[in-house]
Write a protein that holds these residues in place. Sequence first.
Motif: not given
Length: 242
Positions: A5-14, A234-242
């Motif tokens: 129920a509690v969001a994990p904190p974002l890391s890096g740029a927004s 929103f944080g920056l995108p990260t790749v799940v899969t190609g």
Amino acid sequence: MVVHAVAPPLSGASLSAQHWENLTFLHWPVEPAAVTEFMPPGVRPDVIDGFTYVALVPFQMRGAGPGGRLPVPYFGDFCETNVRLYSVDEQGRSGIVFRTLEADRLATVLLARFGLGLAYTWSKMSAVHAGDLWRYESARRWPRSGRAPLRSALTIRVGDPVEPTPLEIWLTARWGLHTRLAGRTVWIPNEHGAWPLRSAEILDLRDDLVDGVGVPVAGDMLRPLFSPGVRTTFGLPTVVTG
């Protein structure tokens, strides 16, 4: 899969920040096999007690802007109604896959559609209230499929505050989305406070969107919920899969 129920904190740029205001959540159960085809590679339907879910969510976007700090006047304020599915990726991150995001700001639709790979569509929309009544209306303008535009109309009466059930936490506490961007499946995380939730009584519902995007429901609607909203980043995108 446990959803917290509690969001994990974002890391890096927004990437961006915005206020989601005056939302109504309508949910129906769905057989997971019926929506597997809508999941991007590396992502599958998220399941609880044998079902996944589809949601119809009309609301008002306010103060959207890049980088988490700079709201963009006019372009950052609009009505939206989305149809969303529930997803989980190979890293175990539970999120959302959007089947459509109806919005009434064309420039924003084009930016999100072609810049972030999101299924935004341009629609004529309104969200108005009088006292404890809210009325949301939407009629798609572009892109159209067939002669008649897909429409959605919902009127609710907002009730008392409620405590969410474990299932409702599972459905509303989603800390990211999965989409396809530049030929890759990506995860875009978000962070916001706990939803303030109230009961909602449906007075009128006429919707083409859920059926129009090919999602067959497999049971009765859950109890409707209303929220005055939250501020999200929103944080920056990260790749799940190609």
